[in-house]
Every structure is written in structure tokens, then in C-alpha cells.
Design an enzyme around this catalytic site. Structure first.
Site, PDB file in Angstrom:
ATOM      1  N   ASN A 116      30.992  47.724  51.686  1.00 47.75           N
ATOM      2  CA  ASN A 116      32.221  47.333  52.372  1.00 47.75           C
ATOM      3  C   ASN A 116      32.746  45.968  51.950  1.00 47.75           C
ATOM      4  OD1 ASN A 116      34.197  47.569  54.727  1.00 47.75           O
ATOM      5  ND2 ASN A 116      33.124  45.668  55.221  1.00 47.75           N
ATOM      6  N   ASP A 206      39.600  47.956  59.046  1.00 49.14           N
ATOM      7  CA  ASP A 206      39.200  47.867  57.654  1.00 49.14           C
ATOM      8  C   ASP A 206      38.429  46.574  57.407  1.00 49.14           C
ATOM      9  OD1 ASP A 206      38.964  47.687  54.911  1.00 49.14           O
ATOM     10  OD2 ASP A 206      41.020  48.237  54.475  1.00 49.14           O
ATOM     11  N   ASP A 212      36.676  41.469  51.595  1.00 54.24           N
ATOM     12  CA  ASP A 212      36.764  42.900  51.892  1.00 54.24           C
ATOM     13  C   ASP A 212      37.095  43.694  50.630  1.00 54.24           C
ATOM     14  OD1 ASP A 212      36.876  44.973  54.074  1.00 54.24           O
ATOM     15  OD2 ASP A 212      38.867  45.268  53.184  1.00 54.24           O
ATOM     16  N   ASP A 214      38.384  46.394  48.089  1.00 55.91           N
ATOM     17  CA  ASP A 214      39.524  47.313  47.991  1.00 55.91           C
ATOM     18  C   ASP A 214      39.056  48.583  47.280  1.00 55.91           C
ATOM     19  OD1 ASP A 214      41.874  48.664  47.684  1.00 55.91           O
ATOM     20  OD2 ASP A 214      42.855  47.156  46.426  1.00 55.91           O
ATOM     21  N   ASP A 243      26.065  51.688  54.913  1.00 61.52           N
ATOM     22  CA  ASP A 243      26.355  50.704  55.947  1.00 61.52           C
ATOM     23  C   ASP A 243      27.842  50.655  56.282  1.00 61.52           C
ATOM     24  OD1 ASP A 243      25.541  48.321  57.574  1.00 61.52           O
ATOM     25  OD2 ASP A 243      26.832  47.264  56.156  1.00 61.52           O
ATOM     26  N   HIS A 247      34.475  50.932  58.545  1.00 61.77           N
ATOM     27  CA  HIS A 247      35.319  49.843  58.075  1.00 61.77           C
ATOM     28  C   HIS A 247      35.944  50.106  56.702  1.00 61.77           C
ATOM     29  CE1 HIS A 247      33.926  47.447  61.427  1.00 61.77           C
ATOM     30  NE2 HIS A 247      32.681  47.765  61.107  1.00 61.77           N
ATOM     31  N   GLU A 273      26.236  54.777  58.900  1.00 65.60           N
ATOM     32  CA  GLU A 273      26.286  53.989  60.133  1.00 65.60           C
ATOM     33  C   GLU A 273      27.745  53.871  60.573  1.00 65.60           C
ATOM     34  OE1 GLU A 273      26.326  49.671  62.065  1.00 65.60           O
ATOM     35  OE2 GLU A 273      26.737  50.034  59.947  1.00 65.60           O
TER      36      GLU A 273
END
Length: 549
Positions: A116, A206, A212, A214, A243, A247, A273
Site C-alpha cells: 500500500n 485510499d 501512498d 499509485d 496487508d 486502502h 487484511e
């Protein structure tokens, strides 16, 4: 679930699978964890463990990071980066040795994939970004402005080994820190949008932490797909735990898993998860993934917590709205994990007396998902604040002193088969029986009864006519006496206050082994250290006396 759930002896009866989580949040950063796990793997195999979820094995932001602060997917403790060659858990060579040892003992290793975000970039870049409302990620706060973002990754220790991609601001959608102003906030980069197929918490969830990723960027997709394929060439894994999937794009994850199936093979078990107490939604998510993924049963853990902490709670509601009732073949059940233990972000306390009850419910029932046993419940926890020179100073012992849970896992391996009858007929005392299966341990079964009341209780339950005349005793030795099964297969099974009893024929196949089994929970070898200290003191005393002083 049908009651009774009939499993005839002439139907196939595969061996029960059991997962163990091979770490807790507070494992010491002594870089010896892969060695510890390799040493205890034969013991876990003897219990009937078939898979082990290991902590994130990729290079973290610093040498003591647990791996969720991920820096480099392609560094498994092989390259000198971020202050060390090894990870918190050990070196790549030690990881490969653990996997080989596990495979040799019939245990599949589940690799914890953190896809993520990325952390601890090598340099900052100037980025035009807009500050986002942290409570509603769909709303901007102010106008776009220039910030300095830690988004440059050139992996100086690894270089282009395994992957040529050097990550930069184009590969991310946002970040939580402006180095220019030394300010924490949620920033979305100009020209980027949050993925729309993510959880709707906070408007759009997100963004979670760090930089973060993309997943829509073609270079990112190519690199992550290549990483999964590469990982399969490095070691023989049993699967993957993915994981924080709430998100990021579910379409990306579906494509990612399809790539795994095409390249690595469909035999990888994949569990995600997705932390959400909405099992109907999670069941729909599983179906969107063509039933190829399993998810952790979040609602069940929440029920364990609420029912165990409340006075006069109704045990009959323990499975209300749980994922295991929607998708039993795709649910991974657990009692505690590294996120829900004390001091962590998703802390979900379960009353100590109730933990053995909860484990009986996930380990010994039919059609009830894949149970995951927590590391600290087998081996104890170092705790949040140990002294650097004395790890045992704040040590929290394993559940029930370490003797009860291993016997339950063994009971699952040996006797938790065949027809199941539920007796969820009283608010404070419930039970169920397993009749056994002819192909498993000579057809021996078991009976489980539990209560959350402060009084002794008992329940009349049927274990099947073929067990008539047998004398059953409590495997856990918490409830004395014998139960004689009558001609119709019934018995009156007692249980002590706020407790659980697991009744098994005293002459069942494997019973002597279980009764005499002693599980070595001393994974940190504290007992050996104490013995060595005691011997050193004795040697010093002998030397002193021998000197005539």
C-alpha cells in the site's frame, strides 16, 4: 449452519489445517527471529500446524522496524541499506533456511506483503499538492501549493539488482509530511486521484500512511507484478498475507492475484487484511475476487471482545454477523493478532478467562474457517517496555501458562472431525460435539462445553451411539471426574465456572500422547539463561569455598 451438521463416515475427511502467526508486535529487535522460528518449527508441526504467517520480511525504514514501514520489496535482508544488511528478523539466508525447514516439516510459509505504501525515501522532491481534510479525504483544504515530499527511492545498496525501477513522485498519489515546512498533513499530488474502488471510511480511505502507492501507474503495476513472480523464485512459499487491502484498489488486487495464478501457480493460499465489521460486505468482496481470497473474520474477534468483557452476555450470539457464517471456506478466524494486542492501533481486548473459550470455538468446530493461533498465546509476549538488558523484565506468559492451547491444537489435529451437533440453547452455557470420523484417530470424537457464568454448569449432549460405554475425561484437566456415554450416545458433560472443558474418550487413539505432551514455550530460552546464571553462581560459590576464604 445446519444442526446437526452430518458428515457420514463414507465421505472424504481431509486433515484439519491450522495456521499460526509467527510473531507479535513486541518481538525483540535482536535480528534472531528467523532462527527462533526455524528452531521451533518441528514443535509446531507436531501440534498439527500446517501454515505459518511470518512478519514482513522486506527491508524496513530502519533496522528495528517491523516491516510495515516498508522501504524496499526486493531486499529481504540481503543488501546494506537503512543502517543494516539484515532486517529486524534476520538475514535473507536465515529466512531461506526457515522456509526450507518449514517445508521439510509440512508447514507452508505465508509471506506478509505490504503493497500500500513506501517509507524512508532516499531524497526529497518538490511536488505540487493539495492539503486534504483528514476526516473527509474527498475534500480539499485550500489551494494547490509546492511541498517537499520524501518520494525519491534509488536503493543505493541494491542498485538495479532484481528490479531496475527507481521510484519517484510519479509513482505515488499522496504523502503525510511536507519537509519544506516540517508539517504533518494529508497531501494529494497534483494530477493524481485517490482510487475509487477502496473503502469509503473517511470519505475515501485510499490514503493510509507514508507515501501512498499509485497502483494505477503502469510502472508500479509492472514492478509489483514482477516482484510477486520474483518472490516465488526465491523460496517455496505456501502463500501470502496481504496487508491493508481496504486502502487500495480492489481491481489492482484482483489483477495481482490473477498474475500470481498465471506465474507462480494457484496453490498459493492468499488471505487479506480488510479491517471492517461488516461481514456481508466482506463476503461480497470475496465474491468479487472470484472466491480466490480469504479474509480475517473481524466481526468474530469483536464479538469475542464484547461478550467476554460484558457481564451477563449471551453466548448464543457469539457468531452473530460473522464472516465465518457467510463464507466459512474463505474466513480466517483468530482471537488476537499483532494489531489487536495491547497498545496497538486496533486493540481489541478479550478477557483473559475467555481466551481458551474463544480458541475452542475456532479450533474444534466444523465448517468454521481456518483458525490462526497467535504467537503470544503460545510463546508469551516481551511486552511494551522491557529493559534493554533484561527482555524477561516485562514478559507476559503465554495463555493459561502455555499448557492448555497446545492441547487444543492437538485435539483439532486428532479428533475434531465428523458430524457436529450444536447445543447453543442457554445464554450462559453452550456446547457442541464432534462424533469423529472412521478415517481419523479410530473414529474418536470430542465434546466441548463452556460457560461465562460464575457457577458450575453441565450440559447433556449426544456424541453418537458408537461411543456408548466409553469413559470420557476433560483433556484440559480443569474439570475432574468421568462421563460415561450411555447406550444412545448421550452424556452429561460438566464445566467449571467461567471455563471450558474438552471431553475426550480416555482411551481414544492418541490420548496418551496428548496427555503426556509438554510444549516448549520458551522460545527466548529464558529458562536456559536462568539455569546458566544459577550454574555460574554455584561455580563461583564452589570456587570461593575451595579457596579457603
Amino acid at each position: 449452519m445446519p444442526n446437526p451438521l452430518i458428515v457420514p463416515d463414507d465421505q472424504p475427511c481431509p486433515e484439519n489445517r491450522t495456521m499460526v502467526q509467527g510473531f507479535e508486535w513486541y518481538v525483540p529487535a535482536d535480528f534472531k527471529h528467523w532462527k527462533r522460528l526455524a528452531r521451533v518449527t518441528p514443535d509446531l508441526a507436531a501440534l498439527g500446524v500446517t501454515s505459518m504467517w511470518i512478519p514482513p520480511a522486506c527491508k524496513a525504514a530502519w533496522a528495528q522496524g517491523n516491516g510495515y514501514d516498508i522501504y524496499d520489496l526486493y531486499d529481504l535482508g540481503e543488501f546494506e541499506q537503512k543502517g543494516s544488511r539484515h532486517t529486524k528478523w534476520g538475514s535473507k539466508e536465515e529466512l531461506l533456511d526457515l522456509v526450507k525447514t518449514a517445508n521439510a516439516n509440512g508447514i507452508g510459509i505465508l509471506f506478509d506483503a505490504v503493497l500500500n505504501h513506501k517509507a524512508a525515501a532516499d531524497f526529497v522532491e518538490t511536488v505540487t499538492a493539495t492539503r486534504i481534510d483528514p476526516k473527509d479525504r474527498t475534500k480539499a483544504i485550500g489551494e494547490a501549493e509546492e511541498i517537499q515530499a520524501w518520494t525519491g527511492y534509488n536503493f543505493p545498496g541494491r542498485g538495479s539488482t532484481y528490479s531496475p525501477l527507481k521510484w519517484n513522485k510519479n509513482h505515488f498519489t499522496g504523502i503525510d509530511y511536507d519537509n519544506k515546512r516540517r508539517t504533518n498533513a494529508v497531501w494529494k499530488f497534483e494530477g493524481k486521484e485517490w482510487a475509487t474502488d477502496v473503502d469509503e471510511e473517511l470519505g475515501n480511505y485510499d490514503y493510509l500512511m507514508f507515501a501512498d502507492v499509485d497502483h494505477a501507474h503502469p510502472e508500479v503495476r509492472r514492478d509489483l507484478f514482477n516482484w510477486a513472480e520474483w518472490l516465488g523464485t526465491q523460496m517455496k512459499l505456501g502463500g501470502m498475507r496481504v496487508d491493508a487491502i481496504k486502502h487500495y484498489s480492489r481491481d489492482f488486487l484482483r489483477d495481482f492475484m490473477q498474475h500470481i495464478d498465471r506465474t507462480v501457480g494457484r496453490d498459493w493460499f492468499v488471505v487479506g487484511e480488510y479491517w471492517r465489521e461488516d461481514s456481508e460486505f466482506l463476503a461480497q468482496y470475496i465474491e468479487y475476487m472470484h472466491n480466490r481470497i480469504s479474509l480475517f473474520d473481524v466481526q468474530l474477534v469483536s464479538n469475542f471482545s464484547k461478550i467476554s468483557l460484558a457481564e451477563n452476555s449471551d453466548l448464543r450470539r457469539i457468531y452473530d454477523d460473522t464472516l465465518v457464517m457467510w463464507k466459512p471456506s474463505n474466513a480466517v478466524t483468530f482471537v488476537v493478532n499483532h494489531d489487536t494486542q495491547e497498545g496497538q492501533s486496533l486493540e481489541t481486548p478479550v478477557a483473559p478467562y475467555f481466551i481458551p473459550l474463544a480458541y475452542a470455538l475456532i479450533l474444534l468446530r466444523a465448517n468454521a474457517g481456518l483458525p490462526c493461533v497467535f504467537y503470544s498465546d503460545l510463546y508469551g509476549s516481551i511486552g511494551q517496555h522491557p529493559k534493554p538488558d533484561d527482555l524477561s523484565s516485562n514478559f507476559i506468559p503465554p495463555t493459561s501458562g502455555g499448557a492448555i492451547l497446545p492441547k487444543m491444537v492437538l485435539a483439532r489435529q486428532l479428533w475434531a472431525y465428523g458430524t457436529q451437533v450444536d447445543y447453543f440453547d442457554q445464554p450462559h452455557c453452550i456446547g457442541f460435539t464432534r462424533f469423529g470420523h472412521a478415517s481419523r484417530s479410530g473414529g474418536a470424537g470430542l465434546a466441548v462445553v463452556m460457560t461465562n457464568a460464575w457457577q458450575y454448569a453441565a450440559k447433556s449432549m449426544c456424541v453418537g451411539r458408537r461411543h456408548a460405554g466409553e469413559r470420557w475425561t476433560d483433556l484440559l484437566c480443569w474439570c475432574p471426574g468421568e462421563v460415561v456415554i450411555d447406550a444412545n450416545g448421550w452424556g452429561d458433560f460438566p464445566v467449571g465456572h467461567r471455563s471450558v472443558a474438552v471431553w475426550v474418550n480416555r482411551d481414544a487413539q492418541g490420548r496418551d500422547f496428548v496427555d503426556s505432551f509438554v510444549f516448549d514455550s520458551d522460545i527466548y530460552e529464558f529458562a536456559l539463561a536462568k539455569d546458566a546464571e544459577a550454574q555460574a553462581r554455584e561455580d563461583n560459590r564452589t570456587d570461593w569455598e575451595g579457596s579457603g576464604k
